[in-house]
Design an enzyme around this catalytic site. Structure first.
Site, short mmCIF file in Angstrom:
data_model
loop_
_atom_site.label_atom_id
_atom_site.label_comp_id
_atom_site.label_asym_id
_atom_site.label_seq_id
_atom_site.Cartn_x
_atom_site.Cartn_y
_atom_site.Cartn_z
N LYS A 79 12.16 -18.87 -57.23
CA LYS A 79 13.27 -18.24 -57.95
C LYS A 79 13.35 -18.78 -59.38
O LYS A 79 13.55 -18.03 -60.33
CB LYS A 79 14.59 -18.47 -57.18
CG LYS A 79 14.67 -17.65 -55.91
CD LYS A 79 15.81 -18.09 -54.98
CE LYS A 79 15.74 -17.32 -53.67
NZ LYS A 79 16.73 -17.77 -52.67
N GLN A 123 21.17 -22.35 -51.50
CA GLN A 123 20.06 -21.98 -50.62
C GLN A 123 20.40 -22.29 -49.16
O GLN A 123 20.81 -23.40 -48.84
CB GLN A 123 18.79 -22.74 -51.05
CG GLN A 123 17.55 -22.34 -50.30
CD GLN A 123 17.15 -20.87 -50.52
OE1 GLN A 123 17.17 -20.38 -51.64
NE2 GLN A 123 16.81 -20.18 -49.44
N ASP A 146 24.30 -13.77 -54.67
CA ASP A 146 23.74 -13.52 -53.34
C ASP A 146 24.58 -12.50 -52.57
O ASP A 146 24.15 -12.01 -51.53
CB ASP A 146 23.68 -14.83 -52.53
CG ASP A 146 22.30 -15.48 -52.58
OD1 ASP A 146 21.33 -14.75 -52.87
OD2 ASP A 146 22.20 -16.69 -52.33
#
Ligand code: NAD
Length: 318
Positions: A79, A123, A146
């Site tokens: 990422k 994460q 997200d």
């Protein structure tokens, strides 16, 4: 009525894509190329970022990585690399696996008020003992790239999508790119996770051009899974079970989206493993009209949509 794949006529072809140039598998299904589509999206984003920078805005993404999980480490590195490639500032915040919930929450609050950070991702999975839902709830919904905050989940469910989880929105972009219509189609989603299954089902059912499908959600307690899947014009497999979806699950002419990423041993590879999806690719190619490969299908779209959500979040600074 259920279609019997044994006696069904030759696969009904989905319309030829007008935008997406897809290669064809040796057995007929067209390959949905996530690498090509994601690169196109990244190029468009890079152009948009140049314009934002001219206005004094550099989009910024913070990735919080707790612990040393190798897969999470790889994802976060990928990422950060993708951010650098298109001019997004990224800050990877590495925290020890034994961090307390209170301390992790403090870190998220800090990011919420940082002016140079437009998007925050934490994460997953978090190490045991940390409350992931509480963390997702703490991220500023305007920086929730997200799409896991309950506010954004709710907005998606009432048809006012703000930030949508990256993998499902990436799937919609793939279908759009290949001009695969969803309206009025039977879509079957296997998997009901908050990250993939539920949001892709919500998107496909939503009242809009890229939705309007009749959606069935299947999960580990679904009876006669193969029978339900064989009804699907569009079959989304998000299970995490290597090769579960075989020939018996596929209606001729179906569009197959394989979200699964599973490591299986492969001594012939230097790494000792290879990645396969939830779908038996060769069998599916004999019946499907379109199919996403693993790797190179849905996977590259996830990162592209994360970048897209970050750029979107940064626009509020203008
Ligand atoms: P998850 O474990 O949270 O959910 C799996 C779902 O599959 C569950 O809802 C479960 O009910 C269902 N399921 C399990 N066994 C089943 C069975 N035998 N029959 C029917 N349903 C069954 O997983 P997830 O986070 O949604 O991820 C699913 C897969 O997608 C994994 O392989 C993951 O690595 C992959 N994934 C890929 C991307 C990407 O970018 N391509 C992103 C996220 C997840």
């Amino acid at each position: 009525m259920m279609t019997d794949p044994e006696s069904a006529p030759a696969p009904a072809r989905a319309p030829t894509p007008t935008q997406g140039a897809s290669s064809e598998s040796p057995t007929g299904a067209k390959i949905i190329d996530g690498k090509v589509v994601s690169l196109k999206i990244r190029d468009q984003l890079a152009e948009e970022i140049k314009i934002l920078k001219n206005s004094g805005v550099t989009p910024g993404l913070a990735a919080v990585l707790v612990g040393e999980d190798p897969a999470s480490n790889t994802y976060v590195r990928a990422k950060a690399k993708a951010c650098a490639a298109i001019g997004v500032y990224s800050d990877v915040i590495r925290l020890a696996a034994d961090i307390s919930q209170v301390e992790l929450e403090r870190k998220v609050r800090e990011l919420n008020i940082r002016d140079d950070i437009d998007g925050i991702l934490v994460q997953s999975p978090l190490p045991a003992g940390l409350n992931e839902f509480a963390i997702n709830k703490l991220v500023d919904p305007a920086k929730d790239v997200d799409g896991f905050h309950p506010y954004n989940v709710g907005m998606l469910s009432i048809g006012e999508a703000t930030f949508v989880p990256c993998t499902p929105v990436g799937i919609i972009k793939l279908l759009e790119h290949y001009s695969i219509s969803t309206s009025g189609k039977e879509a079957v989603v296997v998997g009901r996770s908050n990250i993939v299954g539920k949001p892709i089902a919500a998107l496909l059912a939503s009242k809009c051009e890229t939705g309007n499908a009749t959606v069935t959600i299947c999960h580990s307690r679904t009876r006669n899974l193969s029978e339900v899947c064989r009804k699907a014009d569009i079959l989304i497999a998000a299970i995490g079970s290597p090769g579960l979806i075989g020939r018996d699950y596929i209606k001729p002419g179906a569009v197959i989206i394989d979200v699964g990423i599973n490591r299986v041993d492969d001594p012939s590879r230097k790494s000792g493993y290879r990645l396969i999806g939830d779908v038996k690719f060769d069998e599916a190619c004999e019946l499907a009209s379109y199919i996403t490969p693993v790797p190179g299908g849905v996977g590259p779209m996830t990162i592209a949509m994360l970048l897209s959500n970050t750029v979107k979040a940064s626009r509020r600074r203008l």
